[in-house]
Design an enzyme around this catalytic site. Structure first.
Site, mmCIF file in Angstrom:
data_model
loop_
_atom_site.group_PDB
_atom_site.id
_atom_site.type_symbol
_atom_site.label_atom_id
_atom_site.label_comp_id
_atom_site.label_asym_id
_atom_site.label_seq_id
_atom_site.Cartn_x
_atom_site.Cartn_y
_atom_site.Cartn_z
ATOM 1 N N GLU A 305 0.656 -1.352 -0.071
ATOM 2 C CA GLU A 305 0.058 -0.101 0.062
ATOM 3 C C GLU A 305 0.842 1.296 0.030
ATOM 4 O O GLU A 305 0.644 2.320 -0.494
ATOM 5 C CB GLU A 305 -1.060 0.086 1.321
ATOM 6 C CG GLU A 305 -1.881 -1.410 1.386
ATOM 7 C CD GLU A 305 -2.661 -1.556 0.119
ATOM 8 O OE1 GLU A 305 -2.686 -0.805 -0.829
ATOM 9 O OE2 GLU A 305 -3.075 -2.754 0.025
ATOM 10 N N GLU A 327 -1.569 -2.318 -10.039
ATOM 11 C CA GLU A 327 -1.532 -3.454 -8.980
ATOM 12 C C GLU A 327 -0.617 -4.447 -9.743
ATOM 13 O O GLU A 327 0.209 -4.704 -8.592
ATOM 14 C CB GLU A 327 -2.940 -4.422 -9.084
ATOM 15 C CG GLU A 327 -3.988 -3.513 -8.568
ATOM 16 C CD GLU A 327 -3.848 -2.928 -7.134
ATOM 17 O OE1 GLU A 327 -2.763 -3.535 -6.404
ATOM 18 O OE2 GLU A 327 -4.444 -2.128 -6.515
HETATM 19 N N1 BES Z 1 -5.952 -1.177 -4.157
HETATM 20 C C1 BES Z 1 -6.053 -2.396 -3.645
HETATM 21 C C2 BES Z 1 -7.433 -2.615 -2.684
HETATM 22 C C3 BES Z 1 -8.531 -2.952 -3.420
HETATM 23 C C4 BES Z 1 -9.090 -4.058 -3.947
HETATM 24 C C5 BES Z 1 -9.741 -2.072 -3.518
HETATM 25 C C6 BES Z 1 -9.938 -4.448 -4.579
HETATM 26 C C7 BES Z 1 -10.914 -2.342 -4.184
HETATM 27 C C8 BES Z 1 -10.866 -3.525 -4.942
HETATM 28 C C9 BES Z 1 -4.933 -2.624 -2.656
HETATM 29 O O1 BES Z 1 -3.864 -1.822 -3.107
HETATM 30 C C10 BES Z 1 -4.584 -4.036 -2.804
HETATM 31 O O2 BES Z 1 -4.002 -4.506 -3.743
HETATM 32 N N2 BES Z 1 -4.697 -4.839 -1.713
HETATM 33 C C11 BES Z 1 -4.475 -6.147 -1.659
HETATM 34 C C12 BES Z 1 -3.363 -6.565 -0.865
HETATM 35 C C13 BES Z 1 -1.983 -6.573 -1.683
HETATM 36 C C14 BES Z 1 -0.906 -6.850 -0.816
HETATM 37 C C15 BES Z 1 -2.211 -7.386 -2.764
HETATM 38 C C16 BES Z 1 -5.975 -6.932 -1.077
HETATM 39 O O3 BES Z 1 -6.625 -6.099 -0.518
HETATM 40 O O4 BES Z 1 -6.168 -8.007 -1.014
HETATM 41 ZN ZN ZN Z 2 -2.696 -2.740 -4.735
#
Ligand code: BES
Ligand code: ZN
Length: 886
Positions: A305, A327
């Protein structure tokens, strides 16, 4: 199904908005059941927008309470307002100000999107399309605005008020019990990065001095009583900030960086500008309540993050089709961070194992899609293993092709050229092409073509000519989009291992591009000839898993055993052992289905024994080498007519055989490599604990009577990692000691939801048909709640995604159970419900009885009334677009 009315969004139809929104001033009053939001938007026509072009803003279930245009009321016939849309029919030609008042009930928000209350804490989740649940807006990532947010709440209810950017002003509101805080974020951002938090929160504070000497105030907020568990997350944050400066030259850009840990959160965490919001499971750890895995996850998610601040926030996505731009790249960056903080080969092996367990099945099934999809109905369903994990692999391949320096140059150009932009994959690739001079047009296919490429290779050594010929073919299997596939640019890192275990030098190479230890496959078929080889080499291909492909080679079993013992690349040593195990497990599964007893090559256990016994190797690596491929991976390798029970029995048989041969030897290695008595989260100690647990597993597989000793380990465990590992073994082997240990665990941890989640998950993943009854009973347990995503994931998703024999029970009851839960949950929280529905993603490869039962359950779900767009989309795609009102 509602899908008929939910339109398809297409990449090819992208158009910028007609109006820009340069400034957003928000005034948010937090009240449990009647919050209110006043949004003041400064809008202007974009170049090329004709005067009088209607302004259309997105909403989602909104209640409009007031509307002013340039300070004046808007006549009824000058606008159209529905809960999901606000249209101003003929806005002014010159820049104008729109003021919108909406009323919200955060307490009733069960979807956990938009503004909601979790355990008394107000929080927001806006990615991907949650901001439209707060106010009417152009809720898409290419509309960048400067936000100023005033938050007001009752002082006693929410003494802490947080927003994006920097704090400007705060104070009491005279004559009331309320107070306010004003935040300003100078960096233009899309609405999905907006956040506010309000609540009675505790915090840990720290500071970080950036490379250029600016002091940043850091804080991690959590519920009272949990502050002592935030120390490791704070440490990980500071290490992440330093690492991003050193490795990628990225400095933080605000005066404060805040993290808030909340207990009800659909996802893992969210990168809102300057105000990351986390599922508390990825923040809270301490030696008593966190396992080694929890520590590693906290470190990785905090880093992920934080890294988004540059890859995602400073440079965001033009549209949601470009999701992998932020991502995939950010996962690549967090993987590299963890590799540097811990052990590089161990991290790589773990990431590849995860890719194979989650992404390969997705890429081979009905939900397969390109890293950059071209259509969607519900964007929430595209936060997938393909976008994330394969997206990260694509970045890694770019680094392999361009070299670490070349990759860094391209990324530097990307940051320079696109800072402040909403960019595309084309923009990203152009930076690497321009900085290196490379032609990346073929490479771009990695973003466009779904499916995991298959690379087959035949090796022929000619002793007389001293040449090795490698004949390659590549193909991409058919995918749901039915598109014809083109050959890809596949970088294969390799070595030719000589009899002494050293890579042999070779002379001339013909047939294609081979550079710095990498073979570049670009054609559908290619033959490479390596000359000047004085001895017969064993080719070691795909070192470090340099491309996300399935490699099929003609190495003999002897060659594979040679690589297990001698490959200089640790990843490839592990891989060679995995491939031997996979082949044996496939054969054993086939035998078991024919009612025969499986037999295994004894050299396998011997080879693993030698690895385990080698104190020159990292204990964590040895633990991974002792871990057989999972049941899902075996199923993938078999590919069709899959019988999960036979796979499970085959895997257990190989474990038993291996354990009988080497459990004692491994036990001795464990004694020589014992972790220190007091817990430290360091990777080195974690590796020693992992090796110990691998030894326990082998001893129990070899001899059921070992359960007594494992029950003692459970009792005497000094760390949660040990206690959880012991409990899992007792429960998964259905030992007589299991129930007592479960009861004990519940009593110990009943007040800690995050630890209790492990208690649910361990029971949900116990192999065998009878687990369904246990899971059903646990849904009625007082500690279970459908309203808490972590609980639902711990019990239901663990069962559906990590228990092949339980979920795929032959009578189909597991499927009907899951669809029942999905239908219930969908009414409150569609995004969690849709995530559960992906549990059916591999149903088509099951043997007929199970396949038919799964399909019937899915069709019944698809036919139920009022399905959310989220669930309807997954169900329809899983069924292959069939009309499903059976
Ligand atoms: N931007 C995402 C969070 C997100 C995911 C918001 C789906 C809305 C819908 C965040 O940066 C993210 O990727 N989070 C992952 C964890 C990460 C370490 C891969 C998650 O929430 O699983
Ligand atoms: Zn992410």
């Amino acid at each position: 199904m509602r899908t008929e009315t939910s339109p398809v969004v297409r990449l090819s139809e992208y158009r910028p908005t007609e109006y820009a929104i340069d400034n957003v001033d928000l005034d948010i009053r937090l009240v449990p059941e009647a919050s209110s939001v006043k949004a003041r938007l400064s809008l202007s026509r974009r170049d090329g927008t004709a005067e009088g072009t209607p302004l259309i803003l997105d909403g989602d279930g909104l209640a409009l309470k007031g509307l002013l245009l340039n300070g004046m009321g808007v006549a009824d016939d000058a606008c159209t307002v529905t809960p999901d849309r606000l249209t101003i029919h003929a806005p002014p030609a010159d820049p104008f100000v729109l003021e919108i008042a909406t009323a919200l009930n955060p307490s009733a928000n069960k979807a956990l999107m938009g503004l909601y209350r979790s355990n008394g804490v107000y929080t927001t989740q806006c990615e991907a399309e949650g901001f439209r649940r707060i106010t009417y807006f152009s809720d898409r990532p290419d509309v960048l605005s400067v936000y100023t947010t005033r938050i007001e709440a009752r002082k006693s209810e929410a003494p802490i008020l947080l927003g994006n950017g920097n704090p400007v002003l705060a104070g009491d509101i005279a004559g009331t019990d309320r107070h306010f805080a004003l935040w300003h974020d100078p960096h233009p951002k899309p609405s999905y990065l907006f956040a506010v938090v309000g609540g009675d929160l505790d915090a840990v504070h720290d500071t970080f001095t950036t490379a250029s000497g600016r002091v940043v105030k850091l804080a991690i907020y959590c519920e009272h009583g949990k502050k002592d568990r935030c120390a490791y997350a704070m440490d990980a944050l500071k290490r992440s900030m330093r690492w991003d400066e050193e490795r990628f030259g990225r400095e933080y850009d605000l005066d404060v960086f805040n993290i808030v840990a909340v207990s009800d959160f659909n996802m893992g965490a969210m990168e809102n500008k300057g105000l990351n919001v986390f599922n508390d499971k990825y923040v809270l750890v301490d030696p008593q309540t966190g396992t080694d895995q929890d520590y590693a996850h906290v470190e990785a998610v905090i880093a992920h993050e934080y890294f988004h601040n540059w890859t995602g926030n400073r440079i965001t996505c033009r549209d949601w089709f470009q999701l992998c731009l932020k991502e995939g790249l950010t996962v690549f960056r967090d993987q590299e961070f963890s590799a540097d903080q811990r052990s590089r080969p161990v991290k790589r092996i773990a990431d590849v194992a995860a890719l194979r367990q989650h992404q390969f099945p997705e890429d081979a099934g009905p939900l397969a899609h390109p890293v950059r999809p071209e259509t969607y109905r519900e964007i929430n369903n595209f936060y997938t293993a393909t976008v994330y994990e394969k997206g990260a692999e694509v970045c890694r391949m770019l680094q392999t092709i361009l070299g670490e320096e070349g990759f860094r140059d391209g990324l530097d150009l990307y940051f320079r050229r696109h800072d402040g932009d909403a960019a595309t994959i084309e923009d990203f690739l152009a930076c690497f092409a321009d900085s290196s001079g490379a032609d990346l047009r073929q490479f771009a296919l990695w973003y466009e073509q779904a499916g995991t490429p298959i690379v087959s290779v035949r090796h022929d050594f000619d002793a007389d000519r001293q040449t090795l010929t490698m004949t390659f073919q590549q193909s991409v299997p058919e995918t749901p989009d039915g598109k014809a596939k083109k050959p890809m640019h596949i970088p294969l890192r390799f070595g030719l291992v000589g009899p002494d275990g050293q890579d042999l030098r070779y002379g001339h190479v013909s047939g294609g591009r081979v550079e710095k230890g990498v073979i570049h496959l670009t054609d559908a078929a290619a033959t490479f000839t390596f000359s000047g080889l004085t001895a017969r080499p064993v080719p070691s291909l795909l070192r470090g898993f340099s491309a996300p492909v399935r490699l099929e080679d003609n190495l003999s079993i002897d060659d594979r055993f040679f690589l297990v013992s001698h490959d200089p690349d640790p990843f490839s040593r592990w891989e060679a052992a995995q491939q031997i195990a996979l082949t044996m497990l496939q054969d054993a599964t086939a035998k078991l289905r024919q009612g025969e007893r499986p037999t295994f090559d004894p050299r396998f256990a011997e080879a693993l024994g030698r690895l385990a016994d080698n104190d020159g190797l990292d204990p964590a690596f040895r633990a991974l080498a002792l871990t057989l491929p999972g049941e899902t991976e075996v199923a993938q390798a078999i590919g069709d007519d899959v019988d999960p029970d036979a796979i499970h029995a085959a895997r257990r048989a190989l474990l038993t055989e291996t354990g009988s041969a080497i459990a004692t030897l491994v036990g001795e290695a464990v004694d020589r490599n014992a972790p220190p008595a007091t817990f430290r989260p360091e990777a080195e100690d974690a590796g020693r604990r992992a090796l110990r647990h691998a030894a326990w597993a082998l001893s129990l597989a070899a001899d059921k009577a070992a359960a007594g000793r494992i029950a003692e380990f459970y009792e005497q465990a000094e760390t949660l990692t040990d206690r959880v590992a012991a409990l899992r073994l007792l429960v998964h082997y259905r030992s007589g000691e299991a129930e007592r240990a479960l009861a004990n665990f519940y009593d110990r941890y009943r007040d800690n939801p995050l630890v209790l989640d492990k208690w649910f998950a361990i029971q949900a993943t116990a192999p065998g048909a009878q687990t369904l009854e246990r899971v059903e009973a646990l849904t009625a347990h007082p500690a279970f709640s459908m309203a808490t995503p972590n609980r639902v994931y711990a019990l239901i998703r663990s069962f559906a995604a990590a228990n092949p024999t339980g979920f795929n029970r032959a009578d189909g009851a597991g499927y009907r159970f899951l669809t029942g839960v999905i239908a219930t949950l969908d009414k409150d929280n569609p995004s969690v419900a849709a995530r559960l529905a992906t549990g059916f993603g591999s149903f088509a490869m099951l043997e007929e009885r199970r396949r038919t039962a799964a399909q019937a359950a899915l069709k019944a779900l698809g036919a139920s009334a009022n399905l959310s767009r989220d669930v309807a989309d997954i169900v329809e795609r899983t069924l292959g677009g069939e009309v499903s009102n059976a």
